[in-house]
Every structure is written in C-alpha cells, then in structure tokens.
Design a protein around this motif. Structure first.
Motif, short mmCIF file in Angstrom:
data_model
loop_
_atom_site.label_atom_id
_atom_site.label_comp_id
_atom_site.label_asym_id
_atom_site.label_seq_id
_atom_site.Cartn_x
_atom_site.Cartn_y
_atom_site.Cartn_z
N SER A 164 0.84 -1.19 0.00
CA SER A 164 0.00 0.00 0.00
C SER A 164 0.88 1.25 0.00
N ALA A 165 0.30 2.39 0.37
CA ALA A 165 1.02 3.66 0.33
C ALA A 165 0.68 4.48 1.57
N VAL A 166 1.64 5.28 2.01
CA VAL A 166 1.42 6.10 3.20
C VAL A 166 0.26 7.09 2.98
N ASN A 167 0.00 7.43 1.71
CA ASN A 167 -1.04 8.41 1.39
C ASN A 167 -2.39 8.05 1.98
N VAL A 168 -2.70 6.75 2.05
CA VAL A 168 -4.03 6.34 2.49
C VAL A 168 -4.25 6.65 3.97
N LEU A 169 -3.18 6.93 4.70
CA LEU A 169 -3.28 7.23 6.13
C LEU A 169 -3.19 8.72 6.42
N LEU A 170 -3.15 9.52 5.36
CA LEU A 170 -2.97 10.96 5.52
C LEU A 170 -4.11 11.74 4.87
N GLU A 171 -4.13 13.03 5.12
CA GLU A 171 -5.10 13.91 4.49
C GLU A 171 -4.92 13.83 2.97
N MET A 200 -9.24 -17.38 10.71
CA MET A 200 -9.04 -18.52 9.80
C MET A 200 -7.60 -19.03 9.81
N GLY A 201 -6.71 -18.31 10.49
CA GLY A 201 -5.30 -18.70 10.50
C GLY A 201 -4.50 -18.05 9.39
N ILE A 202 -5.10 -17.04 8.73
CA ILE A 202 -4.41 -16.33 7.65
C ILE A 202 -3.77 -15.07 8.22
N THR A 203 -2.47 -14.93 8.04
CA THR A 203 -1.74 -13.75 8.49
C THR A 203 -1.93 -12.63 7.48
N THR A 204 -1.99 -11.40 7.96
CA THR A 204 -2.10 -10.25 7.06
C THR A 204 -1.03 -9.22 7.40
N SER A 205 -0.46 -8.64 6.37
CA SER A 205 0.52 -7.56 6.55
C SER A 205 0.22 -6.48 5.52
N ILE A 206 0.18 -5.24 5.99
CA ILE A 206 -0.01 -4.11 5.08
C ILE A 206 1.26 -3.27 5.10
N ILE A 207 1.87 -3.10 3.92
CA ILE A 207 3.12 -2.36 3.80
C ILE A 207 2.82 -0.96 3.29
N TYR A 208 2.85 0.01 4.19
CA TYR A 208 2.58 1.41 3.83
C TYR A 208 3.89 2.05 3.38
N LEU A 209 4.09 2.10 2.07
CA LEU A 209 5.34 2.60 1.54
C LEU A 209 5.29 4.09 1.25
N PRO A 210 6.43 4.77 1.41
CA PRO A 210 6.54 6.15 0.92
C PRO A 210 6.81 6.10 -0.58
N LEU A 211 7.28 7.20 -1.15
CA LEU A 211 7.66 7.20 -2.55
C LEU A 211 8.74 6.15 -2.79
N VAL A 212 8.60 5.43 -3.89
CA VAL A 212 9.61 4.45 -4.30
C VAL A 212 10.02 4.80 -5.73
N LYS A 213 11.31 4.71 -6.01
CA LYS A 213 11.85 5.11 -7.30
C LYS A 213 11.53 4.06 -8.37
N THR A 214 10.30 4.09 -8.84
CA THR A 214 9.87 3.19 -9.90
C THR A 214 9.31 4.01 -11.05
N ARG A 215 8.97 3.32 -12.14
CA ARG A 215 8.41 4.03 -13.29
C ARG A 215 7.03 4.62 -12.98
N MET A 216 6.39 4.18 -11.89
CA MET A 216 5.08 4.70 -11.54
C MET A 216 5.13 6.18 -11.20
N ILE A 217 6.22 6.64 -10.58
CA ILE A 217 6.29 8.05 -10.19
C ILE A 217 6.95 8.91 -11.26
N ALA A 218 7.50 8.27 -12.30
CA ALA A 218 8.23 9.01 -13.33
C ALA A 218 7.40 10.10 -14.02
N PRO A 219 6.09 9.87 -14.30
CA PRO A 219 5.32 10.91 -14.99
C PRO A 219 5.03 12.16 -14.16
N THR A 220 5.38 12.14 -12.87
CA THR A 220 5.11 13.28 -12.00
C THR A 220 6.41 14.05 -11.75
#
Length: 286
Positions: A164-171, A200-220
């Motif tokens: 996920s992304a840190v944005n979802v936890l912020l204004e 049910m015995g299913i573990t869950t982890s949510i990874i709240y990431l900041p900006l990551v240097k991938t092609r996803m952020i390149a257009p901005t």
C-alpha cells in the motif's frame, strides 16, 4: 560518484535482510506476486532468487516476465508465469483458473500491482475510464484474487501482504483522487476483514510505503527531487514482513505526518487550495 543525500538517508536508513531466516521461512512455499515485471515486484523476485520457493509471477508484459523467469531459474528457483491484465475481470478469472492448477496452492499472496494517476479534476471530466481502470487494478483485482485465495490460504495457514502507500493514512491531496480512492478502498477492505482472516489462520501484513523510485512516479515531475526509497528496499521490507509476520510496516516518520494531518487539516486544505489556484492561473496564462 553519486552525491550523498542526507535527507534521503535520514528518512530511509539502510536495510538488510537475514537471507538464512527468510529461506527457512519460505522453504517449500509458493508465492503469488502481482506486478512482477517492473519495480518492487521485480526486485522482490531477484531477492528471492536461489531460494527453494515456487514463484508464481504475473503482469501484463509477457516478454518481461519470461526474461525474469529465465534470470531467476538460472539460480535454481522455480518460476511459473502468467501474463494477465488485471484491469480486466475476465483476465483476472483466467489467472484464477491458472492458479487452480498450482500443486498445493498458494501460501503467500503479495498484492503488489498498482496504477498511479495524477490529474486535475477539470482534465478528468471526460475521462471516467481513468477512474474505472485505477479502481479495477488497485481495488477490484486484489479483492477478486483474495476471494478465490482465502479458502486456499486458510488450508495452508497462509499470508496476505498488501503493498500500500502512506497516502491512504494521511489527508488526501489534490489531483490524486482516482489513485487515493482506489488504494484506500483496498486498504479498508483488507483491514475490515483482518479479524476474520486471522481467525481462519491467515496472516495479514499491510506495507505502507513512501515514494519508491519506480516508473510509476516518473510521470510526476515534482517527484524528481523528492526523497524516495529504492525498489530493492521495498522488496526487503516485504521480505521482513514474511519473516516477522508483522501486521503492518510504516516509515518511522509517518506518525509525525499523521499527527500534522489530524491537527492541521484545515491549514493543509487552505494551502492545497492556494496551490491549485496558482496552478490554474499559470495554466490559463499559457
């Protein structure tokens, strides 16, 4: 020589992974990784290369997946490839049918595929398809996969990891409505279901990431000089969650941003309004 960036170092301290512990945790397991052909997904695959795991990797780019498969299998790790456009519900169903033939089923589902889009509202009035595609990939596709995988993960005492992304936890910020709505939707869906999944015995982890240097952020363009994590760092964070089964990962500084978001939301909106007005004025003057 690359210039040392103190701000980036301060915000994102160096990471390392205990490969021995990771391999012990993963030995004999089957992992499904979406969005595997680029960025974080690709880095995670390379991180797991050489381990006694079965990687089931999916993305839109068949050529990229096959190249990745070749690179990883040279190091002795089994890889299965399924090219799939997760925007499309029918293609997602085809992936599910493919997964039904995986011996023993999936043990760990890493929901990594995502789409980012930044566009002013005035430029989106005739682009409803942007919202549909973003919601399909960031929300409906992982939900559709989870609904199939839950009985399998229950049987295998498995693990769901949401990138996920840190944005979802912020204004929320202007211009990001489609992206933030879709990422928040899956975050809320998963968090709402955590008590039942854990039962049910299913573990869950949510990874709240900041900006990551991938092609996803390149257009901005504004992100060009922003501090950002490297894809391999994000992969290590995911790997650490596999070892520890932690409920969530958040950057150490996120609580400061959350506090500011909570206490200064009015001022944040005022600043955002000023920013939008300035942008509109500059755009109209061109």
């Amino acid at each position: 020589m690359k210039k040392f960036n103190f701000c980036e170092y301060f915000m994102f301290p160096p990471l390392n992974i205990n490969r021995e512990k990771l391999e012990q945790k993963l030995s004999g397991k089957t992992l499904l990784i979406t969005g595997a052909s680029y960025g974080i997904g690709k880095s995670l695959c390379h991180l797991l290369a050489g381990m006694s795991v079965h990687l089931v990797i999916t993305a839109r780019s068949t050529d990229k997946l096959l190249i990745l498969k070749s690179e990883i299998e040279k190091q002795g790790t089994k890889v299965s490839v399924f090219s799939c456009n997760l925007y499309n519900t029918l293609e997602c169903e085809n992936l599910i049918n493919f997964l039904k033939n995986i011996s023993g089923g999936i043990d760990i589902f890493i929901s990594n595929a995502g789409k980012s889009i930044r566009r002013p509202l005035n430029q989106s009035l005739e682009r409803f398809h942007d919202y549909q595609r973003t919601m399909n990939l960031n929300y409906f596709a992982p939900v559709q996969l989870c609904l199939y995988l839950i009985p399998v993960l229950k049987k295998n005492k498995g693990h769901i990891i949401s990138v996920s992304a840190v944005n979802v936890l912020l204004e929320p910020a202007p211009y990001w409505a489609a992206y933030q709505a879709s990422k928040t939707a899956f975050d809320q869906w998963l968090r709402s279901n955590i008590p039942e999944l854990n039962t049910m015995g299913i573990t869950t982890s949510i990874i709240y990431l900041p900006l990551v240097k991938t092609r996803m952020i390149a257009p901005t363009p504004i992100y060009k000089n922003f501090p950002a994590r490297k894809p391999i760092d994000a992969a290590i964070i995911i790997a650490k969650a596999i070892i520890s089964k932690q409920n969530s990962y958040k950057p150490w500084w996120l609580f400061i941003c959350q506090f500011a978001s909570l206490t200064a939301s009015k001022w944040f909106r005022i600043i955002c309004t000023f920013y939008v007005k300035k942008n509109e004025k500059n755009r109209n003057s061109l």
